[in-house]
Design a protein around this motif. Structure first.
Motif, PDB file in Angstrom:
ATOM      1  N   ALA A  23       0.834  -1.199   0.000  1.00 29.57           N
ATOM      2  CA  ALA A  23       0.000   0.000   0.000  1.00 29.57           C
ATOM      3  C   ALA A  23       0.871   1.253   0.000  1.00 29.57           C
ATOM      4  CB  ALA A  23      -0.924  -0.012   1.212  1.00 29.57           C
ATOM      5  N   ILE A  24       1.892   1.246   0.833  1.00 25.75           N
ATOM      6  CA  ILE A  24       2.771   2.413   0.885  1.00 25.75           C
ATOM      7  C   ILE A  24       3.512   2.566  -0.439  1.00 25.75           C
ATOM      8  CG2 ILE A  24       4.790   3.400   2.023  1.00 25.75           C
ATOM      9  CD1 ILE A  24       3.890   2.009   4.581  1.00 25.75           C
ATOM     10  N   GLU A  25       3.971   1.436  -0.970  1.00 23.17           N
ATOM     11  CA  GLU A  25       4.714   1.478  -2.221  1.00 23.17           C
ATOM     12  C   GLU A  25       3.854   2.047  -3.348  1.00 23.17           C
ATOM     13  OE1 GLU A  25       6.259  -2.300  -3.338  1.00 23.17           O
ATOM     14  OE2 GLU A  25       7.980  -1.360  -4.329  1.00 23.17           O
ATOM     15  N   ARG A  26       2.604   1.637  -3.376  1.00 23.11           N
ATOM     16  CA  ARG A  26       1.715   2.162  -4.419  1.00 23.11           C
ATOM     17  C   ARG A  26       1.627   3.673  -4.350  1.00 23.11           C
ATOM     18  NH1 ARG A  26      -1.438  -2.263  -3.854  1.00 23.11           N
ATOM     19  NH2 ARG A  26      -2.649  -1.354  -2.169  1.00 23.11           N
ATOM     20  N   GLU A  27       1.503   4.182  -3.134  1.00 23.58           N
ATOM     21  CA  GLU A  27       1.408   5.635  -2.974  1.00 23.58           C
ATOM     22  C   GLU A  27       2.648   6.320  -3.521  1.00 23.58           C
ATOM     23  OE1 GLU A  27      -1.274   7.579  -1.708  1.00 23.58           O
ATOM     24  OE2 GLU A  27      -2.106   5.643  -2.300  1.00 23.58           O
ATOM     25  N   ILE A  28       3.790   5.695  -3.266  1.00 23.13           N
ATOM     26  CA  ILE A  28       5.043   6.303  -3.716  1.00 23.13           C
ATOM     27  C   ILE A  28       5.146   6.259  -5.238  1.00 23.13           C
ATOM     28  CG2 ILE A  28       7.544   6.118  -3.649  1.00 23.13           C
ATOM     29  CD1 ILE A  28       7.278   4.961  -0.845  1.00 23.13           C
ATOM     30  N   LEU A  29       4.891   5.073  -5.797  1.00 24.07           N
ATOM     31  CA  LEU A  29       5.063   4.925  -7.248  1.00 24.07           C
ATOM     32  C   LEU A  29       4.061   5.761  -8.030  1.00 24.07           C
ATOM     33  CD1 LEU A  29       5.924   1.163  -7.626  1.00 24.07           C
ATOM     34  CD2 LEU A  29       7.339   3.126  -8.193  1.00 24.07           C
ATOM     35  N   SER A  30       2.889   5.942  -7.438  1.00 23.21           N
ATOM     36  CA  SER A  30       1.882   6.717  -8.143  1.00 23.21           C
ATOM     37  C   SER A  30       2.229   8.192  -8.159  1.00 23.21           C
ATOM     38  CB  SER A  30       0.532   6.527  -7.472  1.00 23.21           C
ATOM     39  OG  SER A  30       0.502   7.262  -6.257  1.00 23.21           O
ATOM     40  N   GLY A  31       3.159   8.582  -7.294  1.00 18.02           N
ATOM     41  CA  GLY A  31       3.541   9.980  -7.256  1.00 18.02           C
ATOM     42  C   GLY A  31       2.820  10.780  -6.186  1.00 18.02           C
ATOM     43  N   ARG A  32       1.863  10.155  -5.525  1.00 24.43           N
ATOM     44  CA  ARG A  32       1.157  10.902  -4.475  1.00 24.43           C
ATOM     45  C   ARG A  32       2.077  11.160  -3.287  1.00 24.43           C
ATOM     46  NH1 ARG A  32      -3.118   7.966  -6.614  1.00 24.43           N
ATOM     47  NH2 ARG A  32      -2.643   6.105  -5.392  1.00 24.43           N
ATOM     48  N   LEU A  33       3.002  10.245  -3.068  1.00 23.73           N
ATOM     49  CA  LEU A  33       4.056  10.508  -2.083  1.00 23.73           C
ATOM     50  C   LEU A  33       5.356  10.662  -2.853  1.00 23.73           C
ATOM     51  CD1 LEU A  33       3.390   7.985   0.840  1.00 23.73           C
ATOM     52  CD2 LEU A  33       3.297  10.473   0.931  1.00 23.73           C
ATOM     53  N   ARG A  34       6.082  11.741  -2.581  1.00 23.78           N
ATOM     54  CA  ARG A  34       7.289  11.975  -3.355  1.00 23.78           C
ATOM     55  C   ARG A  34       8.526  11.879  -2.469  1.00 23.78           C
ATOM     56  NH1 ARG A  34       6.161  16.734  -7.490  1.00 23.78           N
ATOM     57  NH2 ARG A  34       7.038  17.950  -5.776  1.00 23.78           N
ATOM     58  N   PRO A  35       9.662  11.585  -3.087  1.00 26.08           N
ATOM     59  CA  PRO A  35      10.886  11.441  -2.299  1.00 26.08           C
ATOM     60  C   PRO A  35      11.074  12.613  -1.346  1.00 26.08           C
ATOM     61  CG  PRO A  35      11.305  10.799  -4.549  1.00 26.08           C
ATOM     62  CD  PRO A  35       9.889  11.284  -4.497  1.00 26.08           C
ATOM     63  N   GLY A  36      11.333  12.317  -0.117  1.00 26.94           N
ATOM     64  CA  GLY A  36      11.500  13.346   0.885  1.00 26.94           C
ATOM     65  C   GLY A  36      10.264  13.541   1.741  1.00 26.94           C
ATOM     66  N   ASP A  37       9.106  13.271   1.169  1.00 32.85           N
ATOM     67  CA  ASP A  37       7.887  13.410   1.961  1.00 32.85           C
ATOM     68  C   ASP A  37       7.932  12.482   3.164  1.00 32.85           C
ATOM     69  OD1 ASP A  37       7.035  15.140   0.093  1.00 32.85           O
ATOM     70  OD2 ASP A  37       5.417  13.896  -0.717  1.00 32.85           O
ATOM     71  N   PRO A  38       7.447  12.985   4.296  1.00 39.05           N
ATOM     72  CA  PRO A  38       7.395  12.116   5.465  1.00 39.05           C
ATOM     73  C   PRO A  38       6.243  11.126   5.340  1.00 39.05           C
ATOM     74  CG  PRO A  38       6.433  14.233   5.978  1.00 39.05           C
ATOM     75  CD  PRO A  38       6.967  14.339   4.588  1.00 39.05           C
TER      76      PRO A  38
ATOM     77  N   ILE B  96      12.041   4.840 -12.361  1.00 38.53           N
ATOM     78  CA  ILE B  96      10.857   5.706 -12.429  1.00 38.53           C
ATOM     79  C   ILE B  96      10.975   6.839 -11.421  1.00 38.53           C
ATOM     80  CG2 ILE B  96       8.379   5.807 -11.984  1.00 38.53           C
ATOM     81  CD1 ILE B  96       8.151   3.014 -13.121  1.00 38.53           C
ATOM     82  N   LEU B  97      11.356   6.485 -10.209  1.00 42.94           N
ATOM     83  CA  LEU B  97      11.471   7.524  -9.183  1.00 42.94           C
ATOM     84  C   LEU B  97      12.534   8.549  -9.548  1.00 42.94           C
ATOM     85  CD1 LEU B  97      11.100   5.555  -5.821  1.00 42.94           C
ATOM     86  CD2 LEU B  97       9.474   7.092  -6.917  1.00 42.94           C
ATOM     87  N   HIS B  98      13.559   8.084 -10.246  1.00 42.08           N
ATOM     88  CA  HIS B  98      14.603   9.020 -10.649  1.00 42.08           C
ATOM     89  C   HIS B  98      14.200   9.812 -11.885  1.00 42.08           C
ATOM     90  CE1 HIS B  98      18.058   8.312  -7.999  1.00 42.08           C
ATOM     91  NE2 HIS B  98      17.616   7.084  -7.893  1.00 42.08           N
ATOM     92  N   GLN B  99      13.043   9.480 -12.396  1.00 42.92           N
ATOM     93  CA  GLN B  99      12.523  10.192 -13.552  1.00 42.92           C
ATOM     94  C   GLN B  99      13.472  10.187 -14.740  1.00 42.92           C
ATOM     95  OE1 GLN B  99      11.373  13.969 -11.388  1.00 42.92           O
ATOM     96  NE2 GLN B  99       9.357  13.297 -12.086  1.00 42.92           N
ATOM     97  N   VAL B 100      13.983   9.013 -15.040  1.00 42.04           N
ATOM     98  CA  VAL B 100      14.810   8.924 -16.241  1.00 42.04           C
ATOM     99  C   VAL B 100      13.906   9.080 -17.461  1.00 42.04           C
ATOM    100  CG1 VAL B 100      16.420   7.360 -15.110  1.00 42.04           C
ATOM    101  CG2 VAL B 100      14.585   6.424 -16.479  1.00 42.04           C
ATOM    102  N   THR B 101      14.512   9.511 -18.543  1.00 45.31           N
ATOM    103  CA  THR B 101      13.726   9.760 -19.749  1.00 45.31           C
ATOM    104  C   THR B 101      13.726   8.527 -20.648  1.00 45.31           C
ATOM    105  OG1 THR B 101      15.619  10.535 -21.027  1.00 45.31           O
ATOM    106  CG2 THR B 101      14.453  12.159 -19.688  1.00 45.31           C
ATOM    107  N   PHE B 102      12.770   8.503 -21.551  1.00 49.25           N
ATOM    108  CA  PHE B 102      12.720   7.415 -22.516  1.00 49.25           C
ATOM    109  C   PHE B 102      13.953   7.442 -23.412  1.00 49.25           C
ATOM    110  CE2 PHE B 102       8.240   6.966 -21.415  1.00 49.25           C
ATOM    111  CZ  PHE B 102       8.120   5.595 -21.455  1.00 49.25           C
TER     112      PHE B 102
END
Lengths: 253, 253
Positions: A23-38, B96-102
């Motif tokens: 569940a947490i991973e989905r939030e991250i990958l979807s972009g709703r949680l972004r790197p650095g967000d607590p 994906i998280l690093h936002q690499v380009t195609f």
DNA sequence: GGACTATGATTGTCGGACAATCCGACCTAA
DNA sequence: TTAGGTCGGATTGTCCGACAATCATAGTCC
């Protein structure tokens, strides 16, 4: 070989701690949680997921090791940006467990290095070239110390990758880099000439960047790697032996 | 900016659950525990490490996700052999998280594919060639179904990698494969011709294997990937956009 | 305003508990 | 004999409650 067709898929009930992690991973990958967000505190997650804190903690551990979540200064959890060497460490270890041979490692490194030098020749800036030259000078200053030479060699190729400006390639190379470059100190230990040939190759690679000469870059990349192989074999190693922690001790740390 | 020099490094006490994970990992990497070997029960680990079961469990979760330990049928823990796609999934997500380009993805895939075809041409057996041809026939049979074509395309390149018989290269390719081949169904969707060109390219690649003709292999690898790029752009996508879950939805699973 | 302190929040660890499931031994019936 | 059924112990997944150590923050004092 049971004559009957398989009618039912295996039932695999998913443990709660895994569902938490997913569940947490989905939030991250979807972009709703972004790197650095607590991420919330454990107590918050307990409330949100409706499971026990122990369960939440197990779920968090699943993500922690892949770099998907990190603990900041105060051990609070935040979304992490997994860095390459973190992933590469895992990958290197997997390669060891799969008992890949040094030959496979060498072949792959050759292919990847040629691609790297191509892009690096295209894209190198003055600044990057200066950094690379500084590295070579530093190598030369400690040319009698195989361990130092190996360390600088590792760094040189890392810089070269940055110069190629392709992060996918960078990630792809990292695992084999971690296994192959640390063995340089073995490869240059045998002969007095080894380290000097290494420095010469580095100089020529930089020269190729300056001249934007891909052929020159490819030529010296090949020579450089063939030198590594010869040194490796001269050191009493067999190219077809499996990579292990003794020969390539870098995957520890 | 405290005027005094820093005399002591920051102390970072390692949590017990991490020490548990590292201890187990050391045993595995050293070879004392080998893939398939059972790790003890949680109760045993509790006794050996002298920590609470919750702590042991958190440590185990750290290893579980990287494939270093697995639960067998009965949920008992055993040493695992992390498989490529497991690691690649993590790597893809990191990309994906690093936002690499195609573009980065495409460049890297080009370099890696060329290496793959070289080795495949050298090493392909009759049997492997037959398998590849069967794949092409299957693709042709469902040529009007973009999703099926994409799936077979993915499989084709997987088979090609096996044929190259270099596991390091295989691992290096996997992350980009996971992101790029699933987009094939977008790339071939636009034109009627797309899927046919794809099949033609596959046929020529196999032809190269048969003739042991590296140049032919490289030529069609390039064409094949350029086709992919054109299709991708024709589908309204920008090569310099960052890879995301919407465009490359395979990293979910 | 800056240094210090008290307070609350948070994490890491512990101990114990229980249901569900799995394994293995044992037993029964054809 | 062997296929199938039963039962008890072992193991995992989950829960609860607790506490020390540490961190963040607000408030206090100079």
């Amino acid at each position: 070989m049971s004559g009957v067709a398989e009618k039912f898929a295996r039932l695999t009930p998913v443990p709660a701690y895994q569902m938490v992690a997913e569940a947490i991973e989905r939030e991250i990958l979807s972009g709703r949680l972004r790197p650095g967000d607590p991420i919330g505190t454990e107590a918050q997650l307990v409330r949100q997921f409706g499971v026990n804190r122990s369960t939440v903690r197990e779920g968090i551990r699943l993500l922690e090791q892949g770099g998907m979540v990190q603990r900041d200064s105060s051990r609070r959890l935040a979304v992490g940006l997994p860095h390459y060497d973190q992933l590469a460490t895992r990958a290197s270890r997997a390669l060891i467990l799969h008992q890949v041979t040094f030959r496979e490692l060498w072949e792959a490194t050759m292919a990847l290095s040629l691609a790297t030098i191509d892009f690096a020749v295209e894209r190198a800036t003055e600044e990057e070239i200066a950094t690379l030259e500084a590295n070579i000078d530093a190598t030369e200053a400690r040319i009698d110390d195989p361990a130092a030479v190996a360390a600088y060699d590792s760094e040189f190729h890392l810089l070269l990758e940055k110069t190629a400006r392709n992060r996918v390639l960078e990630l792809a190379r990292e695992p084999s880099n971690m296994l192959i470059y640390p063995t340089t100190h073995v490869a240059v230990q045998g002969t007095e000439q080894g380290a000097r040939r290494l420095v010469e190759a580095h100089r020529m690679l930089v020269q190729a960047l300056k001249l934007r000469d891909k052929e020159l870059g490819r030529l010296w990349t090949k020579r450089h790697l063939i030198d590594w192989r010869k040194g490796f074999e001269r050191g009493g190693n067999d190219l077809d032996q499996a990579v292990d922690l003794v020969t390539a001790p870098a995957a520890l740390a």
